[in-house]
Design an enzyme around this catalytic site. Sequence first.
Site, PDB file in Angstrom:
ATOM      1  N   GLU A  47      36.443  31.838  49.614  1.00  0.00           N
ATOM      2  CA  GLU A  47      35.331  32.678  49.134  1.00  0.00           C
ATOM      3  C   GLU A  47      34.258  31.764  48.531  1.00  0.00           C
ATOM      4  OE1 GLU A  47      36.183  34.519  45.366  1.00  0.00           O
ATOM      5  OE2 GLU A  47      34.877  36.250  45.742  1.00  0.00           O
ATOM      6  N   ASN A 106      29.012  39.697  48.860  1.00  0.00           N
ATOM      7  CA  ASN A 106      29.951  38.577  48.910  1.00  0.00           C
ATOM      8  C   ASN A 106      30.634  38.702  50.272  1.00  0.00           C
ATOM      9  OD1 ASN A 106      32.051  36.745  48.510  1.00  0.00           O
ATOM     10  ND2 ASN A 106      32.398  37.379  46.380  1.00  0.00           N
ATOM     11  N   LYS A 123      32.823  42.053  50.855  1.00  0.00           N
ATOM     12  CA  LYS A 123      33.855  42.311  49.844  1.00  0.00           C
ATOM     13  C   LYS A 123      33.739  43.730  49.312  1.00  0.00           C
ATOM     14  CE  LYS A 123      35.601  40.143  45.534  1.00  0.00           C
ATOM     15  NZ  LYS A 123      35.441  38.911  44.703  1.00  0.00           N
ATOM     16  N   GLU A 142      30.547  39.497  38.638  1.00  0.00           N
ATOM     17  CA  GLU A 142      30.377  39.810  40.066  1.00  0.00           C
ATOM     18  C   GLU A 142      29.615  41.116  40.270  1.00  0.00           C
ATOM     19  OE1 GLU A 142      33.351  38.973  43.036  1.00  0.00           O
ATOM     20  OE2 GLU A 142      34.670  38.156  41.489  1.00  0.00           O
ATOM     21  N   CYS A 167      39.163  37.773  47.794  1.00  0.00           N
ATOM     22  CA  CYS A 167      39.585  37.636  46.399  1.00  0.00           C
ATOM     23  C   CYS A 167      40.206  38.920  45.827  1.00  0.00           C
ATOM     24  CB  CYS A 167      38.413  37.150  45.554  1.00  0.00           C
ATOM     25  SG  CYS A 167      38.969  36.432  43.975  1.00  0.00           S
ATOM     26  N   ASN A 192      38.616  32.890  44.672  1.00  0.00           N
ATOM     27  CA  ASN A 192      38.402  32.039  43.499  1.00  0.00           C
ATOM     28  C   ASN A 192      39.051  32.766  42.335  1.00  0.00           C
ATOM     29  OD1 ASN A 192      35.890  29.841  43.799  1.00  0.00           O
ATOM     30  ND2 ASN A 192      35.781  31.526  45.267  1.00  0.00           N
TER      31      ASN A 192
END
Lengths: 316, 316
Positions: A47, A106, A123, A142, A167, A192
């Site tokens: 990611e 993302n 994502k 995020e 993630c 991450n």
Amino acid sequence: MTRHLTVAAAQMGPIQRADTRPEVVERLIYLLRDAAAQNAELVAFPELALTTFFPRWVIPIEEADQFYETEMPNKDTQPLWDEATRLGVGFALGYALKTQDGHRYNVYHLVDKTGNTVGVFRKVHIPGHKEFEPWRKFQHAERLYFEPGNEFPVWSAFGGTVGMAICNDRRWSETYRVMGLQGVELVLIGYNTPLNYAPDPTQTPLQSFHNHLVMQAGAYQNGTYVIGVAKGGIEEGVESLAQSAIIAPSGQIVRQAVTTEDEVVVARIDLDQTKFYKGTLFDFERYRMPEAYESIAAAGIEAEMGLIDLPEEPGT
Amino acid sequence: MTRHLTVAAAQMGPIQRADTRPEVVERLIYLLRDAAAQNAELVAFPELALTTFFPRWVIPIEEADQFYETEMPNKDTQPLWDEATRLGVGFALGYALKTQDGHRYNVYHLVDKTGNTVGVFRKVHIPGHKEFEPWRKFQHAERLYFEPGNEFPVWSAFGGTVGMAICNDRRWSETYRVMGLQGVELVLIGYNTPLNYAPDPTQTPLQSFHNHLVMQAGAYQNGTYVIGVAKGGIEEGVESLAQSAIIAPSGQIVRQAVTTEDEVVVARIDLDQTKFYKGTLFDFERYRMPEAYESIAAAGIEAEMGLIDLPEEPGT
């Protein structure tokens, strides 16, 4: 009958904020060549593999464009596309995308061995928060930087059925099941994961356990391979979990990274192994009981609140 | 603040076909007393804890009544109810139920410390097959003997929110999620798992791993305690997995059985520990994305086929 495919998890060590795109792409190309030398046909990168994990800072969104790509490939990443095409290797690359109309996602970008895009995954599960939270040692904003995707598609590629997740998506059983219902045989997951879970520090020492637990369960319960690829090491003072792993449909970890740095982990897998699980215990047509699952998909307050603090437009 | 509860997994060794109900109930009472002596307030017994695991044989359904209870408690099990009430201990008992109107279910019966029924759960996911399959060393004809339940309710009991599941139910992530969405804090699961998976022998050596994997993932992903209780040992020539376990909301196994026989495993748990997970990563209202989960609850061919070979009436 077998459908062999040689896959690689190309784990990365940290990317510092000062590292330039060309410097990072050079590392990606090195990893790609290492994987290709081991006969890999598909290489999964982590990611946000082009930048540092910038959600650890809260900055005004209009000043954050430096962290986003607006087209892909672009001049900085073209060498990666070129080298992969030359080697005849496909890959999946995670990065932050700002679309032409200003949406920020993302994403995980899957490219076939000829350099053509197979699909771009956005994502779905965006963890963390949107506003600055002063009690945190570092931020996990995020929800400031990314709008959520709303689907888990699969694609016919690399001789099988391939899906992607990013993630936090990997912690939700629904992620795997939605792809499992579409027959997924290989799920690529970049992540991450800071080794400091501020909202509940008791979870910090369990991060490695939880990371493997959710991916192994997702693999087993859907009869699919899973490749989890980390960015690890100490990035801008924050240590992140490495522990990249290639997981079989049995749930067993068949290969895993042993460093927290740039490291290629390769496995020759057989996509037909998925049939053992999909055709027995997890024969969905025979054994699932969807009438008992209605609440899982019920829209309601969860859906509203899941979106309520996410920006509809950049800067808002 | 804490909400302590002392719970016990009362694992059982084999029950042979010739063992009478009074003999088995005597064992249950012995286990109950052992648990109570360790301050247990709630004791979970296995699936089908009053009989041998009779789905290993295919016999005409009209000749199978010997394996079913028609009321509960009945004269054979009344001593268990009496002793539990005397000790002030609640319990969950798995058995085969034939209802007044002829329906047959694999149930888990939860009783409070005063001997009153909290709830009766009907197993939802019925594995195996209905007809005799000559290629099997032994049968797994649960689909002959049991109709499925269609819900995973939870109950307010023992100072918390309690749910139940039986055996194959534990392999499905939906089982835990449907209860998790109702705030479950403690899931009781009884099971019988033969160490011989005929449809795919490569899974046999992984049974212990899979057993813990699915329960640990279900616990973590929903922030709930899980108690998995086995009937183990060699029953009528078939060896079954033991490995009973008490699992924390962290997904960690906090206690586990070390024998394959009658064995009580006790843990003092704190139901408020569930809040760490329910309030952070798995804050469902904040982070779930139900709009991406629609296919999970979609009725269709799975629902139809899941029911199609199950008897609507006994003997059909």
